[in-house]
Design a protein around this motif. Sequence first.
Motif, PDB file in Angstrom:
ATOM      1  N   TYR A  33       3.337   6.766  14.258  1.00  0.00           N
ATOM      2  CA  TYR A  33       2.168   6.917  13.399  1.00  0.00           C
ATOM      3  C   TYR A  33       2.175   5.837  12.310  1.00  0.00           C
ATOM      4  O   TYR A  33       3.227   5.496  11.782  1.00  0.00           O
ATOM      5  N   TYR A  35       0.367   5.141   8.505  1.00  0.00           N
ATOM      6  CA  TYR A  35      -0.383   5.714   7.397  1.00  0.00           C
ATOM      7  C   TYR A  35      -0.537   4.646   6.319  1.00  0.00           C
ATOM      8  O   TYR A  35       0.276   3.726   6.197  1.00  0.00           O
ATOM      9  N   GLN A  37      -1.014   4.349   2.090  1.00  0.00           N
ATOM     10  CA  GLN A  37      -0.917   5.065   0.827  1.00  0.00           C
ATOM     11  C   GLN A  37      -1.398   4.133  -0.285  1.00  0.00           C
ATOM     12  O   GLN A  37      -0.683   3.229  -0.701  1.00  0.00           O
ATOM     13  N   GLY A  40      -1.773   5.965  -6.255  1.00  0.00           N
ATOM     14  CA  GLY A  40      -2.181   7.262  -6.774  1.00  0.00           C
ATOM     15  C   GLY A  40      -2.818   8.192  -5.759  1.00  0.00           C
ATOM     16  O   GLY A  40      -3.368   9.224  -6.137  1.00  0.00           O
ATOM     17  N   GLN A  41      -2.720   7.836  -4.499  1.00  0.00           N
ATOM     18  CA  GLN A  41      -3.334   8.655  -3.456  1.00  0.00           C
ATOM     19  C   GLN A  41      -2.277   9.197  -2.512  1.00  0.00           C
ATOM     20  O   GLN A  41      -1.144   8.701  -2.462  1.00  0.00           O
ATOM     21  N   GLY A  42      -2.677  10.174  -1.744  1.00  0.00           N
ATOM     22  CA  GLY A  42      -1.818  10.661  -0.683  1.00  0.00           C
ATOM     23  C   GLY A  42      -1.894   9.728   0.506  1.00  0.00           C
ATOM     24  O   GLY A  42      -2.499   8.655   0.447  1.00  0.00           O
ATOM     25  N   LEU A  43      -1.285  10.115   1.583  1.00  0.00           N
ATOM     26  CA  LEU A  43      -1.260   9.279   2.770  1.00  0.00           C
ATOM     27  C   LEU A  43      -2.521   9.467   3.588  1.00  0.00           C
ATOM     28  O   LEU A  43      -3.004  10.582   3.774  1.00  0.00           O
ATOM     29  N   PHE A  45      -4.139   8.729   7.292  1.00  0.00           N
ATOM     30  CA  PHE A  45      -3.814   8.413   8.673  1.00  0.00           C
ATOM     31  C   PHE A  45      -4.600   7.204   9.153  1.00  0.00           C
ATOM     32  O   PHE A  45      -5.801   7.088   8.913  1.00  0.00           O
ATOM     33  N   LEU A  91       2.930   3.002   5.589  1.00  0.00           N
ATOM     34  CA  LEU A  91       4.077   3.773   6.054  1.00  0.00           C
ATOM     35  C   LEU A  91       3.979   4.022   7.550  1.00  0.00           C
ATOM     36  O   LEU A  91       2.893   4.292   8.079  1.00  0.00           O
ATOM     37  N   GLN A 104       7.995  14.532  11.734  1.00  0.00           N
ATOM     38  CA  GLN A 104       7.764  13.105  11.618  1.00  0.00           C
ATOM     39  C   GLN A 104       8.791  12.529  10.648  1.00  0.00           C
ATOM     40  O   GLN A 104       8.967  13.035   9.541  1.00  0.00           O
ATOM     41  N   PHE A 106       9.807   9.277   8.456  1.00  0.00           N
ATOM     42  CA  PHE A 106       9.118   8.140   7.857  1.00  0.00           C
ATOM     43  C   PHE A 106      10.052   6.989   7.563  1.00  0.00           C
ATOM     44  O   PHE A 106      11.231   7.179   7.238  1.00  0.00           O
ATOM     45  N   GLY A 107       9.496   5.792   7.639  1.00  0.00           N
ATOM     46  CA  GLY A 107      10.186   4.598   7.185  1.00  0.00           C
ATOM     47  C   GLY A 107       9.939   4.392   5.703  1.00  0.00           C
ATOM     48  O   GLY A 107       9.189   5.145   5.075  1.00  0.00           O
ATOM     49  N   PRO A 108      10.544   3.349   5.116  1.00  0.00           N
ATOM     50  CA  PRO A 108      10.424   3.093   3.681  1.00  0.00           C
ATOM     51  C   PRO A 108       9.115   2.416   3.297  1.00  0.00           C
ATOM     52  O   PRO A 108       8.824   2.259   2.118  1.00  0.00           O
ATOM     53  N   GLY A 109       8.332   2.002   4.286  1.00  0.00           N
ATOM     54  CA  GLY A 109       7.039   1.424   3.981  1.00  0.00           C
ATOM     55  C   GLY A 109       7.072  -0.068   3.693  1.00  0.00           C
ATOM     56  O   GLY A 109       8.118  -0.655   3.391  1.00  0.00           O
ATOM     57  N   THR A 110       5.902  -0.669   3.804  1.00  0.00           N
ATOM     58  CA  THR A 110       5.682  -2.057   3.396  1.00  0.00           C
ATOM     59  C   THR A 110       4.632  -2.039   2.289  1.00  0.00           C
ATOM     60  O   THR A 110       3.540  -1.520   2.492  1.00  0.00           O
TER      61      THR A 110
END
Lengths: 115, 115
Positions: A33, A35, A37, A40-43, A45, A91, A104, A106-110
């Motif tokens: 998946y 996502y 972010q 100040g917002q949620g994730l 999809f 993410l 799920q 999750f990775g640390p994100g870019t």
Amino acid sequence: GAGVSQSPSNKVTEKGKDVELRCDPISGHTALYWYRQSLGQGLEFLIYFQGNSAPDKSGLPSDRFSAERTGGSVSTLTIQRTQQEDSAVYLCASSSGTASTYEQYFGPGTRLTVT
Amino acid sequence: AQTVTQSQPEMSVQEAETVTLSCTYDTSESDYYLFWYKQPPSRQMILVIRQEAYKQQNATENRFSVNFQKAAKSFSLKISDSQLGDAAMYFCAYRTAYYNNDMRFGAGTRLTVKP
């Protein structure tokens, strides 16, 4: 074992350039998946892959966004002609199945910054 | 469409005390899953606790417990004996049980733990 990894960790790009974000899921996980972010917002999809099957692209915000998954493993999210509103943390998550019972991971994100 | 609302952008708790984070959701489905995720500054989303909608018993994981009120569509997270390491963003999430799809996230609550 190794978790979900993403690269790069941070990316700064100029408006109008293309960027590629990479996700390496946990080995053996069939579902992947993406996502977004925003500050100040949620994730939100974006897209999901189940193995090699056609992805669910229902969350992609525009045709500038695309993603592919190579051999049912590594995935690349591409953003063409980046805009400032694309600035966000992207993410990636993977799971061993797509049913809702599967967790799920999750990775640390870019963190993408478009200047 | 399902929506998830977290009405508390920020919360603060004294170390060793108890804090409750609120979450409400909107759905017409009867079978679904609810989650609380923790996101520390490292950005990695960590699953804290999950609740299956068909289970009446509230889920607990050590110091974390939920108050699931299905009729009211409410899903609050209680953190007991708060620790400094609990400081993070907390996201409430909803996932349908009917099809393979994404999770819907709330906007998050930033929890600060005071020593």
